[in-house]
Design an enzyme around this catalytic site. Structure first.
Site, mmCIF file in Angstrom:
data_model
loop_
_atom_site.group_PDB
_atom_site.id
_atom_site.type_symbol
_atom_site.label_atom_id
_atom_site.label_comp_id
_atom_site.label_asym_id
_atom_site.label_seq_id
_atom_site.Cartn_x
_atom_site.Cartn_y
_atom_site.Cartn_z
ATOM 1 N N ASN A 186 -39.423 132.206 -92.700
ATOM 2 C CA ASN A 186 -40.120 132.701 -91.525
ATOM 3 C C ASN A 186 -41.412 133.325 -92.028
ATOM 4 O O ASN A 186 -41.396 134.126 -92.953
ATOM 5 C CB ASN A 186 -39.266 133.767 -90.805
ATOM 6 C CG ASN A 186 -40.002 134.320 -89.581
ATOM 7 O OD1 ASN A 186 -40.982 133.718 -89.130
ATOM 8 N ND2 ASN A 186 -39.551 135.441 -89.080
ATOM 9 N N GLY A 187 -42.554 132.923 -91.460
ATOM 10 C CA GLY A 187 -43.837 133.502 -91.876
ATOM 11 C C GLY A 187 -44.801 132.399 -92.281
ATOM 12 O O GLY A 187 -44.665 131.260 -91.872
ATOM 13 N N ARG B 263 -36.056 134.557 -79.583
ATOM 14 C CA ARG B 263 -37.321 134.714 -80.313
ATOM 15 C C ARG B 263 -38.284 133.560 -80.039
ATOM 16 O O ARG B 263 -39.433 133.586 -80.442
ATOM 17 C CB ARG B 263 -37.043 134.803 -81.821
ATOM 18 C CG ARG B 263 -36.184 135.989 -82.201
ATOM 19 C CD ARG B 263 -35.523 135.784 -83.541
ATOM 20 N NE ARG B 263 -36.441 135.929 -84.628
ATOM 21 C CZ ARG B 263 -36.566 137.055 -85.346
ATOM 22 N NH1 ARG B 263 -35.838 138.097 -85.045
ATOM 23 N NH2 ARG B 263 -37.394 137.143 -86.333
ATOM 24 N N CYS C 241 -39.822 132.333 -85.848
ATOM 25 C CA CYS C 241 -38.659 131.709 -86.497
ATOM 26 C C CYS C 241 -37.530 132.718 -86.657
ATOM 27 O O CYS C 241 -37.733 133.914 -86.635
ATOM 28 C CB CYS C 241 -39.048 131.202 -87.879
ATOM 29 S SG CYS C 241 -40.479 130.149 -87.862
ATOM 30 N N HIS D 233 -68.824 141.171 -59.263
ATOM 31 C CA HIS D 233 -69.830 140.897 -60.302
ATOM 32 C C HIS D 233 -69.604 139.540 -60.942
ATOM 33 O O HIS D 233 -69.693 139.385 -62.154
ATOM 34 C CB HIS D 233 -69.804 142.019 -61.356
ATOM 35 C CG HIS D 233 -70.116 143.363 -60.770
ATOM 36 N ND1 HIS D 233 -71.395 143.738 -60.428
ATOM 37 C CD2 HIS D 233 -69.301 144.375 -60.400
ATOM 38 C CE1 HIS D 233 -71.360 144.956 -59.908
ATOM 39 N NE2 HIS D 233 -70.110 145.369 -59.865
ATOM 40 N N LYS E 257 -40.764 135.902 -79.038
ATOM 41 C CA LYS E 257 -40.487 137.278 -78.612
ATOM 42 C C LYS E 257 -41.296 138.267 -79.433
ATOM 43 O O LYS E 257 -41.770 139.258 -78.920
ATOM 44 C CB LYS E 257 -38.992 137.600 -78.742
ATOM 45 C CG LYS E 257 -38.631 139.022 -78.293
ATOM 46 C CD LYS E 257 -39.000 139.275 -76.849
ATOM 47 C CE LYS E 257 -38.744 140.703 -76.425
ATOM 48 N NZ LYS E 257 -39.362 141.012 -75.108
ATOM 49 N N GLU F 40 -47.277 133.795 -68.297
ATOM 50 C CA GLU F 40 -46.437 133.475 -69.470
ATOM 51 C C GLU F 40 -45.080 132.908 -69.096
ATOM 52 O O GLU F 40 -44.453 132.252 -69.920
ATOM 53 C CB GLU F 40 -46.283 134.686 -70.383
ATOM 54 C CG GLU F 40 -45.481 135.831 -69.817
ATOM 55 C CD GLU F 40 -45.272 136.929 -70.867
ATOM 56 O OE1 GLU F 40 -45.199 136.631 -72.060
ATOM 57 O OE2 GLU F 40 -45.183 138.090 -70.461
ATOM 58 N N GLU G 140 -51.315 143.240 -66.450
ATOM 59 C CA GLU G 140 -49.922 142.950 -66.807
ATOM 60 C C GLU G 140 -49.307 141.981 -65.804
ATOM 61 O O GLU G 140 -48.581 141.054 -66.174
ATOM 62 C CB GLU G 140 -49.118 144.252 -66.883
ATOM 63 C CG GLU G 140 -47.611 144.099 -66.962
ATOM 64 C CD GLU G 140 -47.123 143.326 -68.188
ATOM 65 O OE1 GLU G 140 -47.933 143.020 -69.079
ATOM 66 O OE2 GLU G 140 -45.923 143.015 -68.233
ATOM 67 N N LYS H 233 -47.648 138.405 -66.839
ATOM 68 C CA LYS H 233 -46.267 138.036 -66.492
ATOM 69 C C LYS H 233 -46.234 136.685 -65.798
ATOM 70 O O LYS H 233 -45.444 135.805 -66.126
ATOM 71 C CB LYS H 233 -45.657 139.117 -65.587
ATOM 72 C CG LYS H 233 -45.234 140.355 -66.339
ATOM 73 C CD LYS H 233 -43.892 140.199 -66.975
ATOM 74 C CE LYS H 233 -43.739 140.347 -68.439
ATOM 75 N NZ LYS H 233 -44.706 140.796 -69.344
ATOM 76 N N TRP I 128 -40.390 128.108 -85.159
ATOM 77 C CA TRP I 128 -41.490 128.180 -84.188
ATOM 78 C C TRP I 128 -42.706 127.694 -84.957
ATOM 79 O O TRP I 128 -43.198 128.368 -85.857
ATOM 80 C CB TRP I 128 -41.660 129.624 -83.717
ATOM 81 C CG TRP I 128 -42.639 129.815 -82.614
ATOM 82 C CD1 TRP I 128 -42.584 129.339 -81.337
ATOM 83 C CD2 TRP I 128 -43.869 130.540 -82.696
ATOM 84 N NE1 TRP I 128 -43.676 129.743 -80.619
ATOM 85 C CE2 TRP I 128 -44.482 130.472 -81.411
ATOM 86 C CE3 TRP I 128 -44.508 131.253 -83.702
ATOM 87 C CZ2 TRP I 128 -45.700 131.079 -81.129
ATOM 88 C CZ3 TRP I 128 -45.722 131.854 -83.413
ATOM 89 C CH2 TRP I 128 -46.304 131.770 -82.155
HETATM 90 C C1 AGP Z 1 -45.150 140.272 -73.134
HETATM 91 O O1 AGP Z 1 -44.429 139.825 -72.007
HETATM 92 C C2 AGP Z 1 -45.336 139.200 -74.165
HETATM 93 N N1 AGP Z 1 -44.107 138.646 -74.571
HETATM 94 C C3 AGP Z 1 -46.220 139.632 -75.313
HETATM 95 O O2 AGP Z 1 -47.500 139.871 -74.782
HETATM 96 C C4 AGP Z 1 -45.781 140.913 -76.078
HETATM 97 O O3 AGP Z 1 -45.957 142.038 -75.249
HETATM 98 C C5 AGP Z 1 -46.683 141.060 -77.305
HETATM 99 O O4 AGP Z 1 -46.482 139.931 -78.129
HETATM 100 C C6 AGP Z 1 -46.414 142.337 -78.101
HETATM 101 O O5 AGP Z 1 -45.105 142.315 -78.588
HETATM 102 P P1 AGP Z 1 -44.532 143.697 -79.239
HETATM 103 O O6 AGP Z 1 -44.509 144.709 -78.125
HETATM 104 O O7 AGP Z 1 -43.185 143.359 -79.768
HETATM 105 O O8 AGP Z 1 -45.493 144.107 -80.323
#
Ligand code: AGP
Length: 614
Positions: A102-103, A27, A2, A509, A609, A493, A486, A490, A78
Site C-alpha cells: 500500500n503506498g 477503503r 489499498c 460575480h 476512505k 462524491e 460540504e 456530498k 486502489w
Molecule cells: C469526505 O466525504 C471525503 N470522503 C473526503 O473529502 C475526506 O473528507 C478527505 O479525504 C479527508 O479525509 P480525512 O478526514 O480522513 O483526512
C-alpha cells in the site's frame, strides 16, 4: 486506498483472508487478491488468486480453483500505477516472493532499470519491483529476513508491505513507512493488517508499527525492528471498537447507519469536551493538553482535506467570533507549498477523520519542522497523526466506514466549537453567562439532530428531483457557506451529480450566468443576521428560473412563503450550532439522490476512505 491482510497461522487461512478483505472494502478498491504457501506433501508452492472489481469476483475465482495454506497475504488495490486489472492486482510475485503493498515506491523506475537485465517484469506497477528486489537478494545468498531488510533500504516513498516467501516456512514479513500497518496477536497465530478494523475479526490485541519499523511474524513470535534494524518493543493496544461498529446492522448502507448514529456520536464528542453537570466547557488542563494555553496563542492554522477542511472553515468563524482568535484555514495539499508565513506563537491543528491522509500528515510534519506546536483532531487516536502531533484531540465518532464522511463531520464540528468556546473562556473573550448559553446550545445537539432525522422521508422525496439534475448549486452565508461547500461535495462524491457550493453573496460575480430554467439551487439559511441578504440572493436566482430548495427554520419559512419551490423546516437551533444540525439535511439529500441513481453509496467510484497517497 489499498488494504492489506496477512496471517501466519496454524489453520487454513484463505477464508479468513477474504473475510479480512471484506472489512477493508470501505477503503475503496478496484481489484483484490490472495496468495498462500500451499503444502503438497513435503513440497510447498506459492500460489495466488486475483480478480478485478469486487471481492465477490475473487471468491468466485477461489471457488473455481481452491487455494489454501497456513501462511498467506491478501490485498485490495486502489490503482495508483497501472490500470485496475487482474495483471496489476496484488499479490505480486517474483521468483519465490509474494508481496502486497500500500503506498507509492517513488524510485521504482530506477530500481527497475537496475534489475531489468536479470529480471522479467510482467506488470506496470511499482510494487512488482520490490518483489524482484527481495528475490534477487535471496539469489545472492541472503536469508529471507536479511533480503527483506536489505531491500527496504533501497526504497524511497511511502509503503506498507506484507511478504511471504516460498521455502521460508512460516515467516510473514511486514514493513511500514508512510502507510499505516498493524500487527494482530492471536492464539498460536499472528496477523498483519492495514488497520484495527481489518483485523477486527481476528484479534483485539494490536501492535501499531511505527514509522520505519519492519517485522518478522510467525505463529508464535513477533520480532520488530526499527529503520536501523535495531530490535524494538512496541506497545500492545487492546482495541475496544466492537465488531458491531464495523457492521451495517439493519441499515441498507454504512452511510445511512452513520447518519443515524449522529445523535449518539455527537454525544460521545460532547462528553469529552463539555462538563455538562456544571454547564462549563472543559479547560485545556482538564483536557490534559498541558502546554497548550489559548491565552498564549496568537493564531491558529487549521489544515485538512475534503469534508474535514469544510469543518475547519466553519471553525474559523467560531474561533474568531467566540474567542477573537485569528484562524487561517488551508487545504492540506496547498499548505506547505505556499510556504505559509507561520508565526511562532501559533498552533497548527490538522483535522482528519482517518488521521492517515497523506497531504494532511505532510502538513503536520511541515509545521513540526518549522518548530510550531501541533495538534491533530482525529477520529482514530492511534493513527499516525494522532501519535505524531504534540496534542491528539479526539472526536470520538466511532468507526466511520462509509467513504463519504458524515458523523465524523458533525463530530469534528462539535469538537471544534467546543475548542473555540474553551479558547473564548481562556482568553477572557466570553463571560460565564455567554459560556453557559453556548454549553446549553451544545448539549441540545443530540436531541436536535434526532429531530432533524425525522425529516428523512421528506428529504428523500426532494432528493429524487435533485437526482435528475446535471448540475446543482448550494448557497450559504457565514457559517453556512462552508456547509454549502460540504453539501456540494456530498452530492458529487456519492451521486456523481455535479454541484458547486458558493457564498450566496458571491454568485452574482459570475456563476449566476450558469443559472437557467430548472437549475436546482439549495439555499441553506436559518433566520440569523444574514437571512435577509441570503433571501435576496435566493430571489436573484429564482427570477432567472432556478428551482429553489430552501433549508431554514419555521420563522424563515413564514418569511419566504411562496418564494421557494420547496422548503425544508429544521428545528429551532442556536446561531452557533446551526451548521451541526443543518449538516444532517444535506447528508440525507445526497444519500437519497445517490440511492435513487443506484450508485455505490458506501464505496463511490474512484474514491478511497483515506487517501494515503499525495
Ligand atoms: C469526505 O466525504 C471525503 N470522503 C473526503 O473529502 C475526506 O473528507 C478527505 O479525504 C479527508 O479525509 P480525512 O478526514 O480522513 O483526512
Amino acid at each position: 486506498m489499498c488494504g492489506i491482510i496477512g496471517i501466519a497461522g496454524t489453520q487454513p487461512v484463505t477464508d479468513r483472508l477474504v473475510e479480512g478483505l471484506k472489512r477493508l472494502e470501505y477503503r475503496g478498491y478496484d481489484s483484490a487478491g490472495i496468495a498462500v504457501i500451499e503444502k503438497l506433501g513435503q513440497q510447498t508452492q506459492l500460489i495466488r488468486r486475483r480478480a478485478k472489481g469486487k471481492i465477490v469476483n475473487l471468491e468466485k475465482q477461489i471457488e473455481l480453483e481452491p487455494a489454501d495454506g497456513m501462511l498467506g497475504i491478501a490485498h485490495t488495490r486502489w490503482a495508483t500505477h497501472g490500470a485496475p486489472n487482474e495483471t496489476n492486482a496484488h499479490p505480486h510475485f517474483a521468483g519465490r516472493v509474494g508481496l502486497v503493498h500500500n503506498g507509492i515506491i517513488e524510485n521504482f523506475t530506477s530500481l527497475r532499470e537496475d534489475l531489468k537485465s536479470s529480471r522479467t517484469f510482467v506488470t506496470e506497477t511499482d510494487t512488482e519491483v520490490v518483489a524482484h528486489l527481495i528475490d534477487e537478494a535471496m539469489k545472492s545468498g541472503l536469508s529471507g529476513k536479511d533480503a527483506f531488510a536489505q531491500s527496504l533500504k533501497k526504497l524511497t516513498g511511502a509503503f506498507a508491505l506484507g511478504v511471504i516467501i516460498d521455502g521460508v516456512d512460516g515467516q510473514l514479513f511486514a514493513a511500514r513507512r508512510g502507510s499505516p500497518l498493524a500487527i494482530g496477536l492471536g492464539e498460536n497465530e499472528n496477523y498483519i493488517g492495514s488497520d484495527a478494523i481489518a483485523l477486527a475479526s481476528l484479534s483485539t490485541r494490536i501492535i501499531y508499527l511505527e514509522e520505519g519499523d519492519w517485522a518478522v511474524i510467525t505463529t508464535d513470535s513477533v520480532e520488530i525492528f526499527d529503520a536501523d534494524d535495531n530490535p524494538v518493543k512496541r506497545d500492545i493496544t487492546i482495541v475496544t471498537g466492537s465488531l458491531a461498529a464495523a457492521e451495517k446492522g439493519n441499515y441498507r448502507h454504512f452511510m445511512l447507519k452513520e447518519i443515524y448514529e449522529q445523535p449518539e456520536s455527537v454525544s460521545h464528542t460532547l462528553t469529552h469536551y463539555v462538563d455538562a453537570f456544571n454547564h462549563k466547557i472543559k479547560t485545556t488542563k482538564q483536557l490534559k493538553l498541558s502546554g497548550l494555553d489559548f491565552k498564549d496563542i496568537e493564531r491558529v492554522s487549521l489544515v485538512a482535506c475534503g469534508t474535514a477542511a469544510y469543518a475547519a472553515y466553519v471553525a474559523k468563524y467560531w474561533f474568531e467570533q467566540i474567542a477573537n482568535l485569528p484562524v487561517d484555514v488551508d487545504i492540506a495539499s496547498e499548505f506547505r507549498y505556499r510556504k505559509p508565513a507561520l508565526i511562532k506563537n501559533s498552533i497548527t491543528m490538522v483535522v482528519s477523520q482517518s488521521g492517515e491522509t497523506a497531504d494532511t500528515l505532510a502538513a503536520l510534519r511541515y509545521a513540526q519542522q518549522k518548530g510550531l506546536q501541533t495538534a491533530a483532531l482525529v477520529n482514530v487516536m492511534n493513527s499516525t497523526m494522532g501519535r505524531e502531533a504534540d496534542f491528539a484531540l479526539p472526536i470520538n465518532a466511532g468507526p466511520e466506514i462509509g467513504v463519504a464522511s458524515t458523523k465524523a463531520f458533525t463530530s469534528q464540528l462539535t469538537a471544534l466549537l467546543s475548542l473555540a468556546i474553551c479558547a473564548g473562556v481562556e482568553r477572557g473573550h466570553i463571560n460565564a453567562a455567554q459560556e453557559r448559553g453556548l454549553i446549553e446550545a451544545l448539549t441540545q445537539m443530540p436531541r436536535l439532530i434526532a429531530e432533524t432525522l425525522t425529516l428523512d422521508s421528506e428529504i428523500e422525496t426532494l432528493a429524487h428531483d435533485l437526482s435528475k439534475a446535471k448540475n446543482a448549486f448550494y448557497l450559504g452565508r457565514g457559517l453556512h457557506f462552508p456547509l454549502a461547500l460540504e453539501g456540494a461535495l456530498k452530492l458529487k462524491e456519492i451521486s456523481y451529480v455535479h454541484a458547486e457550493g458558493y457564498a450566496a453573496g458571491e454568485l452574482k460575480h459570475g456563476p449566476i450566468a450558469l443559472i437557467e430554467e430548472g437549475t436546482p439551487v439549495i439555499v441553506i439559511a436559518p433566520t440569523d443576521e444574514l437571512f435577509e441578504k441570503t433571501v435576496s440572493n435566493m430571489q436573484e436566482v429564482s427570477t432567472r428560473g432556478a428551482k429553489i430548495l430552501l433549508i431554514t427554520d419555521k420563522e424563515g419559512a413564514l418569511k419566504t412563503k411562496g418564494m421557494a419551490d420547496a422548503t425544508l423546516i429544521c428545528p429551532e437551533v442556536s446561531v452557533e450550532t446551526a451548521p451541526i444540525v443543518y449538516a444532517v439535511t444535506i447528508q440525507l439529500l445526497a444519500y437519497h439522490a445517490a440511492v435513487h441513481l443506484g450508485t455505490d453509496v458506501d464505496q463511490p467510484r474512484n474514491l478511497a476512505k483515506s487517501v494515503t497517497v499525495e
